[in-house]
Scaffold this active site. Sequence first.
Site, PDB file in Angstrom:
ATOM      1  N   GLY A  75       0.920  -1.317   0.085  1.00  0.00           N
ATOM      2  CA  GLY A  75      -0.204   0.036  -0.102  1.00  0.00           C
ATOM      3  C   GLY A  75       0.848   1.315   0.103  1.00  0.00           C
ATOM      4  O   GLY A  75       1.885   1.303   0.501  1.00  0.00           O
ATOM      5  N   HIS A  86      -4.608   1.404   7.241  1.00  0.00           N
ATOM      6  CA  HIS A  86      -3.411   2.211   7.273  1.00  0.00           C
ATOM      7  C   HIS A  86      -3.181   3.380   6.153  1.00  0.00           C
ATOM      8  O   HIS A  86      -2.573   4.369   6.676  1.00  0.00           O
ATOM      9  CB  HIS A  86      -2.355   1.022   7.363  1.00  0.00           C
ATOM     10  CG  HIS A  86      -1.168   1.213   7.160  1.00  0.00           C
ATOM     11  ND1 HIS A  86      -0.305   0.970   8.203  1.00  0.00           N
ATOM     12  CD2 HIS A  86      -0.089   2.151   6.395  1.00  0.00           C
ATOM     13  CE1 HIS A  86       1.004   1.645   7.869  1.00  0.00           C
ATOM     14  NE2 HIS A  86       1.093   2.249   6.878  1.00  0.00           N
ATOM     15  N   GLU A  87      -3.662   3.183   5.145  1.00  0.00           N
ATOM     16  CA  GLU A  87      -3.219   4.122   4.158  1.00  0.00           C
ATOM     17  C   GLU A  87      -4.260   5.344   4.219  1.00  0.00           C
ATOM     18  O   GLU A  87      -3.811   6.328   3.879  1.00  0.00           O
ATOM     19  CB  GLU A  87      -3.535   3.313   2.512  1.00  0.00           C
ATOM     20  CG  GLU A  87      -2.698   2.247   2.281  1.00  0.00           C
ATOM     21  CD  GLU A  87      -1.035   2.594   2.632  1.00  0.00           C
ATOM     22  OE1 GLU A  87      -0.581   3.840   2.629  1.00  0.00           O
ATOM     23  OE2 GLU A  87       0.014   1.852   2.965  1.00  0.00           O
ATOM     24  N   CYS A 140       5.400  -0.171   7.495  1.00  0.00           N
ATOM     25  CA  CYS A 140       5.110   1.251   6.548  1.00  0.00           C
ATOM     26  C   CYS A 140       6.538   1.555   5.845  1.00  0.00           C
ATOM     27  O   CYS A 140       7.554   1.621   6.416  1.00  0.00           O
ATOM     28  CB  CYS A 140       4.836   2.391   7.343  1.00  0.00           C
ATOM     29  SG  CYS A 140       4.423   3.849   6.657  1.00  0.00           S
ATOM     30  N   LEU A 141       6.011   1.904   4.580  1.00  0.00           N
ATOM     31  CA  LEU A 141       7.367   2.306   3.660  1.00  0.00           C
ATOM     32  C   LEU A 141       8.037   3.595   4.037  1.00  0.00           C
ATOM     33  O   LEU A 141       9.233   3.960   3.670  1.00  0.00           O
ATOM     34  CB  LEU A 141       6.904   2.469   2.132  1.00  0.00           C
ATOM     35  CG  LEU A 141       6.480   1.117   1.376  1.00  0.00           C
ATOM     36  CD1 LEU A 141       5.866   1.485   0.332  1.00  0.00           C
ATOM     37  CD2 LEU A 141       7.447   0.179   1.574  1.00  0.00           C
ATOM     38  N   GLN A 171       2.999  10.067   1.106  1.00  0.00           N
ATOM     39  CA  GLN A 171       4.199   9.391   1.351  1.00  0.00           C
ATOM     40  C   GLN A 171       5.142   9.647   0.160  1.00  0.00           C
ATOM     41  O   GLN A 171       6.229   9.368   0.225  1.00  0.00           O
ATOM     42  CB  GLN A 171       4.121   7.871   1.338  1.00  0.00           C
ATOM     43  CG  GLN A 171       3.239   7.584   2.594  1.00  0.00           C
ATOM     44  CD  GLN A 171       3.245   5.956   2.644  1.00  0.00           C
ATOM     45  OE1 GLN A 171       2.105   5.719   2.189  1.00  0.00           O
ATOM     46  NE2 GLN A 171       4.126   5.088   3.237  1.00  0.00           N
ATOM     47  N   HIS A 173      -2.860   7.641   6.618  1.00  0.00           N
ATOM     48  CA  HIS A 173      -1.884   8.539   6.063  1.00  0.00           C
ATOM     49  C   HIS A 173      -2.512   9.752   5.429  1.00  0.00           C
ATOM     50  O   HIS A 173      -1.884  10.798   5.489  1.00  0.00           O
ATOM     51  CB  HIS A 173      -1.321   7.875   5.023  1.00  0.00           C
ATOM     52  CG  HIS A 173      -0.015   7.014   5.271  1.00  0.00           C
ATOM     53  ND1 HIS A 173       1.054   7.568   5.984  1.00  0.00           N
ATOM     54  CD2 HIS A 173       0.431   5.660   5.225  1.00  0.00           C
ATOM     55  CE1 HIS A 173       2.128   6.598   6.065  1.00  0.00           C
ATOM     56  NE2 HIS A 173       1.589   5.335   5.841  1.00  0.00           N
TER      57      HIS A 173
END
Length: 175
Positions: A49, A138-139, A96-97, A54, A142
């Site tokens: 994701g 989660h996304e 997380c990235l 991000q 963000h």
Amino acid sequence: MTDETLPILYVPDPRLRKKARPVAQGDGDAVRALAARMLATMYAAPGIGLAAPQVGSDLRLIVVDVGGKETPAPMVLVNPEIIAASREMEVREEGCLSLPGQYADVERPARIQLRWLELDGTKREAEADGLLGVCLQHEIDHLNGVLFVDHLSALKRNMLLRKLAKELKARESRD
């Protein structure tokens, strides 16, 4: 990094804490181009994701794919919103990235109902649970300036963020 991928922002970049703005009708071409580059970036990372903040964009746009390499199932969600969540909770390990190499158990609603637009403007609504449900929550977090570590106790969050800062500093000194 190819022309198709985008640089991923890392904590503590302040852009990760800003609330994203809704995609407007005039954003269509830019959103389609951004979505394609976000998918390329997510796959290259690799991740399941990615949210526009991000990669430095302030648009309410996310991409997800929990299908795996054998059965890819990419989804692009424009202006996604959670409209209902179950009372039943579930704990899953998240990463997380934007916080590379950091993982923690996070408690979230087990099922959600969400609404979003497709790239062509089609309105969609669906229920999600399991890995997809967690990934979407989660996304969408963000898009609201919320990171998975915000769901942890202050002690766990601070330990994880200190560890990340140390690892990023070590990575910079090697580069």
